[in-house]
Design a protein around this motif. Structure first.
Motif, PDB file in Angstrom:
ATOM      1  N   GLY A 107      82.062  57.215   8.253  1.00 40.86           N
ATOM      2  CA  GLY A 107      81.237  56.736   9.277  1.00 40.86           C
ATOM      3  C   GLY A 107      82.068  57.526  10.951  1.00 40.86           C
ATOM      4  N   LYS A 108      82.116  59.498  10.450  1.00 44.57           N
ATOM      5  CA  LYS A 108      82.399  59.920  11.632  1.00 44.57           C
ATOM      6  C   LYS A 108      80.803  60.898  10.806  1.00 44.57           C
ATOM      7  N   GLY A 109      80.209  61.126  12.358  1.00 41.45           N
ATOM      8  CA  GLY A 109      79.908  61.908  12.796  1.00 41.45           C
ATOM      9  C   GLY A 109      80.021  63.957  12.021  1.00 41.45           C
ATOM     10  N   ALA A 110      79.181  64.753  11.784  1.00 39.10           N
ATOM     11  CA  ALA A 110      79.292  65.705  11.945  1.00 39.10           C
ATOM     12  C   ALA A 110      78.835  66.444  13.471  1.00 39.10           C
ATOM     13  N   SER A 111      78.968  68.179  13.226  1.00 37.33           N
ATOM     14  CA  SER A 111      78.602  68.373  14.603  1.00 37.33           C
ATOM     15  C   SER A 111      77.131  69.614  14.081  1.00 37.33           C
ATOM     16  N   SER A 112      76.484  69.883  15.164  1.00 33.16           N
ATOM     17  CA  SER A 112      75.642  70.861  15.256  1.00 33.16           C
ATOM     18  C   SER A 112      75.352  71.974  16.024  1.00 33.16           C
ATOM     19  N   ARG A 113      75.320  73.299  16.021  1.00 29.41           N
ATOM     20  CA  ARG A 113      75.319  73.994  16.996  1.00 29.41           C
ATOM     21  C   ARG A 113      74.231  75.041  16.502  1.00 29.41           C
ATOM     22  N   VAL A 114      73.257  74.753  17.514  1.00 27.82           N
ATOM     23  CA  VAL A 114      72.598  75.908  17.486  1.00 27.82           C
ATOM     24  C   VAL A 114      72.523  77.353  18.400  1.00 27.82           C
ATOM     25  N   HIS A 115      71.704  78.225  18.403  1.00 25.76           N
ATOM     26  CA  HIS A 115      71.882  79.499  18.693  1.00 25.76           C
ATOM     27  C   HIS A 115      73.041  80.339  17.925  1.00 25.76           C
ATOM     28  N   TYR A 116      72.982  80.006  16.600  1.00 21.08           N
ATOM     29  CA  TYR A 116      74.290  81.272  15.971  1.00 21.08           C
ATOM     30  C   TYR A 116      73.193  82.236  15.922  1.00 21.08           C
ATOM     31  N   GLY A 117      73.720  83.542  16.807  1.00 23.61           N
ATOM     32  CA  GLY A 117      73.397  85.417  16.372  1.00 23.61           C
ATOM     33  C   GLY A 117      72.435  85.658  17.176  1.00 23.61           C
ATOM     34  N   ASP A 118      72.345  86.316  16.305  1.00 21.64           N
ATOM     35  CA  ASP A 118      70.783  87.423  16.901  1.00 21.64           C
ATOM     36  C   ASP A 118      69.478  86.737  16.293  1.00 21.64           C
ATOM     37  N   SER A 119      68.299  86.126  16.277  1.00 19.40           N
ATOM     38  CA  SER A 119      67.012  86.621  15.548  1.00 19.40           C
ATOM     39  C   SER A 119      67.640  86.002  13.888  1.00 19.40           C
ATOM     40  N   TYR A 120      69.055  85.509  14.049  1.00 15.64           N
ATOM     41  CA  TYR A 120      69.189  85.258  12.778  1.00 15.64           C
ATOM     42  C   TYR A 120      68.161  84.297  12.285  1.00 15.64           C
TER      43      TYR A 120
END
Length: 543
Positions: A312-325
């Motif tokens: 019942g626990k959500g993960a997380s999402s990270r956007v805009h990782y690095g440069d032109s990755y």
């Protein structure tokens, strides 16, 4: 203070992730249909609340010593409860890790299948060998193991920053006779900017390298879709954040082109997110949050699993990782999805199929934990393709009908072709259609073709056909004709096999056994569904 409010908000003009229309499955004969449906329903996993799941885990932990005794395990072996699934008929499937003399046993995982009354029905083990070593005292120093592991990782990564952590002593039982070993994690960065957590397993008595795998599993995709999607958001102190309390508190954050940290929470004044253009930082966040939401809903609705770990626990999402990755990856250590912005930071890799594929690596890690190397690595990767495709169909988007093409919208090849084809994997020029003795030596992205092909044949059958406007022509290894049983049944069989009958060392032969068992549980021995599973495996040369 303004109270926290869990909200559903519609985002106009925000980028829409890849999704799909539900394709009609092939109907199995009606004779005995009622009995088959009853059998399938009784063998389906039930939706466990967080408290019920916790109770089952506590019960298993309380009785683990007795369970170990009933299984005939040695005096130095102990069970560690990892996961539990309960079927509608009361059958419980409890997944354990093992220790020996206090050391973790890699490849010692097992699943105990218990009847409603508490009697053990059967056990599925990753290793058929007895778990024991002559001594838990190593002849090789940890520093020597670390130096060797760092050299291995540096050569494998061909990149910067390889840094070996302190080796941990383990028992290696994933292949052959169990031996005392070191598990060394080497942190680094791959050539394309993807972080690496390479595990190198070294024999603690001879110094020989036994195995290696990377915790970080990558995939490719992009989001260039327009439309409106609903997001779960939260109001706090007059502003809204991309926090979805309806899906375990999943959060979407902004790395702002860095390669470390949790990222900065997105906030908005009017709860209207993104513009559908990549130059608006919120657009990628919208797609990531939407993809996470659809993936959560897919597993909960179709398989009764609430959250990646079923807790019942959500993960997380990270956007805009690095440069032109130009990639995206799942990292189990942070329980998070991470997305790059693509070439020139103009094509965020936040499509739904990417999200569902990568988060399915998390489901695999929480259940069978298929080693990401050899044939089990191909099965790991195929599992993500299978459930990524299934989530696309589940979303029922009119903007992008579902199909059996992997990454068909991202145009990585520059000619509009998909990354992978499930009906005939070899069309990508590298994947295998059928199993052979060389399968285990391939990169998991290419050995996955065997399982992807199996899933297509099981769902839709062989030969030419058109589904949702896409033309397919799936061959078989032996030239036989395979009749599909429908994707709805195929995905349930694969999920049950993964979560109840596969282990960390499962190979293609083991996957066949696991799916036959799952189909038998769901639809009874000798049913059209079981025969369909057997025929589909024969169609990819796994017998």
């Amino acid at each position: 203070m303004t109270p926290h409010i869990s909200r559903k908000t519609r985002v106009t003009g925000a980028a829409l992730a890849a999704a799909g229309l539900l394709a009609a499955g092939i109907t199995v004969g009606t004779a005995g249909a009622s009995t088959t449906q009853t059998s399938a329903k009784s063998a389906m996993p039930i939706k466990l609340s967080a408290s019920h799941r916790a109770e089952l885990l506590r019960d298993a932990s309380t009785t683990k010593a007795q369970t170990a005794k009933e299984l005939g395990l040695g005096s130095q072996e102990q069970l560690v409860v990892k996961d539990v699934i309960k079927d509608a008929d009361g059958t419980t499937h409890t997944r354990y890790e093992r220790t020996f003399g206090g050391l973790p046993v890699l490849g010692g995982d097992l699943v105990v299948h218990t009847a409603k009354g508490g009697a053990i029905k059967s056990t599925t083990k990753a290793s058929k060998h007895s778990i024991k070593v002559a001594s838990t005292t190593a002849k090789i120093a940890p520093t020597a193991a670390a130096k060797s592991a760092q050299g291995t990782a540096t050569k494998t990564l061909s990149a910067k920053g390889a840094d070996a952590q302190t080796p941990k002593k383990v028992v290696w039982a994933a292949s052959g006779k169990p031996v005392l070993a070191y598990d060394t994690i080497v942190k680094g960065v791959q050539k394309d900017g993807t972080p690496s957590r390479m595990h190198v397993i070294t024999d603690a008595n001879t110094g020989k390298k036994l195995f290696q795998y990377d915790e970080i599993h990558t995939g490719k995709g992009e989001s260039q879709y327009s439309g409106s999607v609903e997001l779960g958001t939260k109001k706090d102190g007059g502003k809204f954040t991309l926090t979805d309390d309806g899906r375990g508190g999943h959060k979407t954050t902004n790395l702002e082109n860095s390669e470390n940290g949790e990222g900065k929470p997105f906030s908005d004044d009017d709860d209207a997110w993104g513009t559908g253009k990549p130059d608006d930082p919120q657009t990628a966040a919208v797609d990531a949050a939407y993809g996470a939401g659809v993936t959560w809903d897919y597993y909960k609705t179709v398989h009764g699993r609430e959250g990646i770990k079923g807790d019942g626990k959500g993960a997380s999402s990270r956007v805009h990782y690095g440069d032109s990755y130009v990639n995206a990856f799942w990292d189990d250590s942070c329980f998070c999805m991470t997305y790059g912005d693509g070439e020139g930071n103009k094509k965020p890799l936040t499509a739904l199929d990417v999200a569902a594929h990568e988060m399915s690596h998390g489901v695999t890690a929480a259940t069978a934990n298929l080693e990401y190397s050899g044939e089990s690595g191909g099965l790991n990767e195929a599992t993500s393709d299978i459930f990524g495709t299934s989530a696309e169909f589940f979303a029922k988007s009119e903007k992008d009908p579902g199909d059996y093409l992997i990454g068909e919208k991202i145009d990585i090849n520059g000619d509009g072709s998909p990354l992978r084809y499930m009906d005939k994997p070899s069309k990508d020029g590298q994947s295998q259609d059928n199993w052979d003795s060389n399968t285990g030596g391939l990169d998991p992205h290419y050995s996955s073709g065997v399982a992807n092909h199996f899933f297509y044949l099981l769902s839709e059958g062989s030969g030419p056909k058109e589904i949702g406007g896409v033309k397919y022509d799936s061959p078989t290894a032996d030239g036989s004709k395979v009749e599909g049983i429908g994707r709805d049944k195929a995905e349930k069989i694969w999920f049950k096999a993964l979560t109840e009958y596969m282990t960390s060392t499962t190979d293609y032969k083991g996957a066949r056994e696991a799916t036959v068992k799952a189909a038998t549980d769901l639809y009874k021995a000798g049913s059209p569904e079981v025969k369909g599973v057997e025929a589909a495996w024969a169609g990819v040369a796994v017998k």
